[in-house]
Design an enzyme around this catalytic site. Sequence first.
Site, PDB file in Angstrom:
ATOM      1  N   LYS A  98     -19.185  22.592   3.678  1.00 39.58           N
ATOM      2  CA  LYS A  98     -20.827  22.979   3.986  1.00 39.58           C
ATOM      3  C   LYS A  98     -21.897  22.088   3.666  1.00 39.58           C
ATOM      4  O   LYS A  98     -22.788  22.478   2.952  1.00 39.58           O
ATOM      5  CB  LYS A  98     -20.854  24.543   3.589  1.00 39.58           C
ATOM      6  CG  LYS A  98     -21.898  25.315   4.533  1.00 39.58           C
ATOM      7  CD  LYS A  98     -21.824  25.084   5.996  1.00 39.58           C
ATOM      8  CE  LYS A  98     -22.979  25.969   6.824  1.00 39.58           C
ATOM      9  NZ  LYS A  98     -22.883  26.053   7.940  1.00 39.58           N
TER      10      LYS A  98
ATOM     11  N   TYR B 109     -15.419  30.715  -7.762  1.00 44.46           N
ATOM     12  CA  TYR B 109     -14.377  31.310  -8.536  1.00 44.46           C
ATOM     13  C   TYR B 109     -14.326  30.761 -10.005  1.00 44.46           C
ATOM     14  O   TYR B 109     -13.451  31.206 -10.649  1.00 44.46           O
ATOM     15  CB  TYR B 109     -13.074  31.561  -7.832  1.00 44.46           C
ATOM     16  CG  TYR B 109     -12.987  31.895  -6.766  1.00 44.46           C
ATOM     17  CD1 TYR B 109     -13.911  32.341  -5.883  1.00 44.46           C
ATOM     18  CD2 TYR B 109     -11.714  32.085  -5.853  1.00 44.46           C
ATOM     19  CE1 TYR B 109     -13.886  33.051  -4.644  1.00 44.46           C
ATOM     20  CE2 TYR B 109     -11.629  32.759  -4.747  1.00 44.46           C
ATOM     21  CZ  TYR B 109     -12.745  33.144  -3.953  1.00 44.46           C
ATOM     22  OH  TYR B 109     -12.644  33.608  -2.807  1.00 44.46           O
TER      23      TYR B 109
ATOM     24  N   ASP C 174      -9.615  30.221   0.500  1.00 48.41           N
ATOM     25  CA  ASP C 174      -9.459  31.501   0.348  1.00 48.41           C
ATOM     26  C   ASP C 174      -9.468  32.397   1.849  1.00 48.41           C
ATOM     27  O   ASP C 174      -8.766  33.089   2.360  1.00 48.41           O
ATOM     28  CB  ASP C 174      -9.926  32.049  -0.837  1.00 48.41           C
ATOM     29  CG  ASP C 174      -9.378  33.579  -1.181  1.00 48.41           C
ATOM     30  OD1 ASP C 174      -8.444  33.888  -0.660  1.00 48.41           O
ATOM     31  OD2 ASP C 174     -10.065  34.355  -1.872  1.00 48.41           O
TER      32      ASP C 174
ATOM     33  N   ASP D  75      -6.455  33.254   5.018  1.00 46.01           N
ATOM     34  CA  ASP D  75      -6.590  34.553   5.736  1.00 46.01           C
ATOM     35  C   ASP D  75      -6.626  34.643   6.854  1.00 46.01           C
ATOM     36  O   ASP D  75      -5.849  35.469   7.867  1.00 46.01           O
ATOM     37  CB  ASP D  75      -7.446  35.540   4.956  1.00 46.01           C
ATOM     38  CG  ASP D  75      -7.192  35.988   3.515  1.00 46.01           C
ATOM     39  OD1 ASP D  75      -5.963  35.229   3.101  1.00 46.01           O
ATOM     40  OD2 ASP D  75      -7.844  36.848   2.985  1.00 46.01           O
TER      41      ASP D  75
ATOM     42  N   ASP E 223     -17.693  26.602   9.168  1.00 51.43           N
ATOM     43  CA  ASP E 223     -17.808  27.546  10.285  1.00 51.43           C
ATOM     44  C   ASP E 223     -17.412  27.121  11.462  1.00 51.43           C
ATOM     45  O   ASP E 223     -16.827  27.621  12.205  1.00 51.43           O
ATOM     46  CB  ASP E 223     -19.576  27.843  10.442  1.00 51.43           C
ATOM     47  CG  ASP E 223     -20.647  26.703  10.366  1.00 51.43           C
ATOM     48  OD1 ASP E 223     -19.776  25.574   9.710  1.00 51.43           O
ATOM     49  OD2 ASP E 223     -21.551  26.817  10.439  1.00 51.43           O
TER      50      ASP E 223
END
Length: 350
Positions: A180, A130, A237, A241, A213
Amino acid sequence: MAVIPGDGVGPEVVSASLPVLRAAAGCAGRTLDIVEFDWGGDRYLRTGRAMPADAADVLRDFPAVLFGAVGRPDVPDHELIWGLIIGVRQALDLAVNVRPVQSWAGVTTALREPEGIDLVIVRENTEGEYAGIGGRAHTATPHEVGIEVAVHSRPAILRAARYAFDLARTRRGRVSLVTKSNVLRHGYTLWDSVVAEVAAENPDVACENVLVDAMAVRLVQRPRELDVLLCSNLFGDILSDLAAALVGGMGMAPSANLLPGGDVPALFEPVHGSAPDIAGRGVANPVACMLSGAMLFDHVGLPAAGRIVRDAVATALRDPSLHTPDLGGIATTKELAAEILAVVETSTAP
């Protein structure tokens, strides 16, 4: 405090929350003074800017900001997101995004056993995917490309990591670093290295490294074993959620944007966004906004007011007849807010 209702359901949940926050502040012996700003999609359509050029300087005069939502169907998302909420985060250097995830008695979820979840996602808030670096080339040709550059810096990682470890020390003493780094071998290996240094400085806090993951699976299968998740901007982010869905959905998810140790105002907002599909129908869940207000009270040194808000929310949610449609009920925004307000008004400061 400054208030930016914004777009969609933002004005609805903010207007439902402000009486609750005023009453809670009163119970704690304080008066809540509010200055409201009309920044958002309507202003963008009138002026070409979602907020004025000096918006960050205007907000610096306040100890805290309550934000509703940003986004509307007739304005490209990136214009409003970058023109308002990300713009404020970057201009004020609000380095850390904090998203608590808590289960509530009486609120059913997709989980067979929804109780007992209590975790916090600490998200680096100014960099990563971002950062806004990149561009598009060969536009409108068969060879068009879009390049998005992820930026991860040692100072930004350190700020988020130190906040996460300090927070974990006040909770159950466990940090899970989410990266990751097995395939993204530059930015996320930097995360691994920097957080390992912070972990060595904090031997009383347990630290583990989990690939994003694998953490997505673990959030669904074993969320109760998690304490503080430390994430990059993108991963935080997305996972927040997912985590919100485990405790009732986006209408139950508050957040804070802050600069640890800084002298700028923190910004508090419900995670759910503008939800244009239900805007104007009077059925938006105001709880996330109210809980964001409770976090605001904690931040400005009024934890008694924050506890009053949370206790009132917990009391009201035990009654299924007060659940809004996102929680499987038929109550309106005003009906749920009115009950929470009634409970607050009978409260006394702890």
